[in-house]
Design an enzyme around this catalytic site. Structure first.
Site, PDB file in Angstrom:
ATOM      1  N   GLY A 192     -19.216  23.367 -25.755  1.00  0.00           N
ATOM      2  CA  GLY A 192     -18.777  22.039 -26.230  1.00  0.00           C
ATOM      3  C   GLY A 192     -19.862  20.975 -26.290  1.00  0.00           C
ATOM      4  N   LYS A 193     -21.115  21.371 -26.215  1.00  0.00           N
ATOM      5  CA  LYS A 193     -22.214  20.400 -26.175  1.00  0.00           C
ATOM      6  C   LYS A 193     -22.293  19.562 -27.457  1.00  0.00           C
ATOM      7  CE  LYS A 193     -25.195  23.724 -25.566  1.00  0.00           C
ATOM      8  NZ  LYS A 193     -24.212  24.835 -25.648  1.00  0.00           N
ATOM      9  N   THR A 194     -22.246  20.239 -28.599  1.00  0.00           N
ATOM     10  CA  THR A 194     -22.345  19.524 -29.876  1.00  0.00           C
ATOM     11  C   THR A 194     -21.131  18.619 -30.068  1.00  0.00           C
ATOM     12  OG1 THR A 194     -23.625  21.316 -30.832  1.00  0.00           O
ATOM     13  CG2 THR A 194     -22.544  19.844 -32.388  1.00  0.00           C
ATOM     14  N   SER A 218     -30.327  25.031 -22.777  1.00  0.00           N
ATOM     15  CA  SER A 218     -31.274  24.802 -21.677  1.00  0.00           C
ATOM     16  C   SER A 218     -30.886  25.591 -20.423  1.00  0.00           C
ATOM     17  CB  SER A 218     -31.435  23.308 -21.371  1.00  0.00           C
ATOM     18  OG  SER A 218     -30.226  22.596 -21.388  1.00  0.00           O
ATOM     19  N   GLY A 269     -25.153  23.959 -21.193  1.00  0.00           N
ATOM     20  CA  GLY A 269     -24.026  24.879 -21.051  1.00  0.00           C
ATOM     21  C   GLY A 269     -24.148  26.009 -22.058  1.00  0.00           C
ATOM     22  N   LEU A 270     -23.240  26.956 -21.923  1.00  0.00           N
ATOM     23  CA  LEU A 270     -23.259  28.139 -22.791  1.00  0.00           C
ATOM     24  C   LEU A 270     -23.017  27.766 -24.249  1.00  0.00           C
ATOM     25  CD1 LEU A 270     -20.984  30.517 -20.638  1.00  0.00           C
ATOM     26  CD2 LEU A 270     -23.500  30.600 -20.831  1.00  0.00           C
ATOM     27  N   SER A 271     -23.373  28.649 -25.139  1.00  0.00           N
ATOM     28  CA  SER A 271     -23.048  28.477 -26.551  1.00  0.00           C
ATOM     29  C   SER A 271     -21.523  28.416 -26.683  1.00  0.00           C
ATOM     30  CB  SER A 271     -23.605  29.660 -27.342  1.00  0.00           C
ATOM     31  OG  SER A 271     -23.227  29.544 -28.690  1.00  0.00           O
TER      32      SER A 271
HETATM   33  P1  ADP Z   1     -21.850  24.184 -28.284  1.00  0.00           P
HETATM   34  O1  ADP Z   1     -22.513  23.011 -28.956  1.00  0.00           O
HETATM   35  O2  ADP Z   1     -21.876  24.070 -26.779  1.00  0.00           O
HETATM   36  O3  ADP Z   1     -22.326  25.501 -28.783  1.00  0.00           O
HETATM   37  P2  ADP Z   1     -19.553  23.420 -29.866  1.00  0.00           P
HETATM   38  O4  ADP Z   1     -19.397  21.956 -29.582  1.00  0.00           O
HETATM   39  O5  ADP Z   1     -20.237  23.811 -31.151  1.00  0.00           O
HETATM   40  O6  ADP Z   1     -20.282  24.113 -28.626  1.00  0.00           O
HETATM   41  O7  ADP Z   1     -18.123  24.146 -29.830  1.00  0.00           O
HETATM   42  C1  ADP Z   1     -17.174  23.889 -28.829  1.00  0.00           C
HETATM   43  C2  ADP Z   1     -15.771  24.215 -29.342  1.00  0.00           C
HETATM   44  O8  ADP Z   1     -14.837  24.023 -28.270  1.00  0.00           O
HETATM   45  C3  ADP Z   1     -15.319  23.301 -30.460  1.00  0.00           C
HETATM   46  O9  ADP Z   1     -14.573  24.067 -31.398  1.00  0.00           O
HETATM   47  C4  ADP Z   1     -14.418  22.284 -29.755  1.00  0.00           C
HETATM   48  O10 ADP Z   1     -13.433  21.737 -30.581  1.00  0.00           O
HETATM   49  C5  ADP Z   1     -13.807  23.126 -28.647  1.00  0.00           C
HETATM   50  N1  ADP Z   1     -13.388  22.359 -27.443  1.00  0.00           N
HETATM   51  C6  ADP Z   1     -12.189  22.445 -26.831  1.00  0.00           C
HETATM   52  N2  ADP Z   1     -12.107  21.627 -25.769  1.00  0.00           N
HETATM   53  C7  ADP Z   1     -13.304  20.991 -25.697  1.00  0.00           C
HETATM   54  C8  ADP Z   1     -13.823  19.992 -24.808  1.00  0.00           C
HETATM   55  N3  ADP Z   1     -13.143  19.499 -23.791  1.00  0.00           N
HETATM   56  N4  ADP Z   1     -15.093  19.554 -25.041  1.00  0.00           N
HETATM   57  C9  ADP Z   1     -15.809  20.047 -26.075  1.00  0.00           C
HETATM   58  N5  ADP Z   1     -15.380  20.984 -26.939  1.00  0.00           N
HETATM   59  C10 ADP Z   1     -14.119  21.457 -26.764  1.00  0.00           C
END
Ligand code: ADP
Length: 191
Positions: free
Chosen positions: A17-19, A87, A12-14
């Site tokens: 919520g992946k991390t 990815s 998914g996009l940056s």
């Molecule tokens: P990525 O790893 O995709 O770049 P991050 O996990 O670092 O994204 O950031 C996602 C942000 O969105 C976090 O601040 C998280 O708390 C918020 N968020 C809100 N709702 C969700 C959800 N359902 N799943 C994952 N993250 C969420």
């Protein structure tokens, strides 16, 4: 001890919520007594395994192939692994799926589409990267001036703009339970 290896692949996009989801799932698996889990986070991988690679299509594909290689090794040896990497290209994700399923069997690769509108990701701007990309300080930024190809047939499609991280994680656990990849009941740690 859990002996069934599998790969949960978050794409998914940056800022989608992946991390967040990989860490939460890691934690939940531990409470289930599955302690031999490995998390491969794209940002971390780029400081080690893929250090020096950039963001051209070729470098992105190389990065994903390397992560996929590690994921299949872990799966082969019964280590559940969670991958959090943008990815963006479908073809290389499919390549990785084949690599993992070759050693782990069908169903051992769980593609999770972490779906969130770019406007919401940009508003979250967890790492301040969208602001920098908009200012032109970062080129080839996925979703802005670089493509993202959503999965056509992912095992799970999660909307992180309309559900909580806990709800999303529960959906993944349900899938893993239904496929017999994790046990039904929680095991108290230490018992
Ligand atoms: P990525 O790893 O995709 O770049 P991050 O996990 O670092 O994204 O950031 C996602 C942000 O969105 C976090 O601040 C998280 O708390 C918020 N968020 C809100 N709702 C969700 C959800 N359902 N799943 C994952 N993250 C969420």
């Amino acid at each position: 001890m859990n002996r069934k290896g599998f790969t949960v692949w978050f794409t998914g996009l940056s800022g989608s919520g992946k991390t967040t989801l990989s860490n939460l799932l890691h934690h939940r698996l531990q409470t289930l007594g599955i302690t031999n889990v490995e998390v491969l986070d794209g940002d971390v991988v780029r400081t080690h395994l893929s250090r020096g690679l950039g963001f051209s299509k070729q470098d992105r594909d190389t990065n994903i192939r390397r992560i996929g290689w590690v994921a299949q090794l872990l799966t082969k040896h019964g280590v559940p692994n969670l991958v959090a990497a943008i990815s963006p290209y479908r073809e290389v994700r499919e390549e990785v799926r084949e690599m993992v399923e070759r050693v782990g069997g069908k169903g051992s690769f769980i593609e999770v589409f972490v779906d969130c509108p770019i406007e919401v990701c940009e508003k979250r701007d967890v790492k301040g990267l969208y602001a920098r990309a908009r200012r032109g300080e970062i080129k080839n930024f996925t979703g802005i001036d670089d493509p993202y190809e959503p999965p056509l047939n992912p095992e799970l499609h999660l909307r992180t703009d309309s559900s909580t991280p806990e709800e999303c994680t529960e959906k993944i656990l349900q899938h893993l339970r239904a496929k017999g990849l994790i046990p039904e009941v929680e095991v108290k740690t230490g018992s």
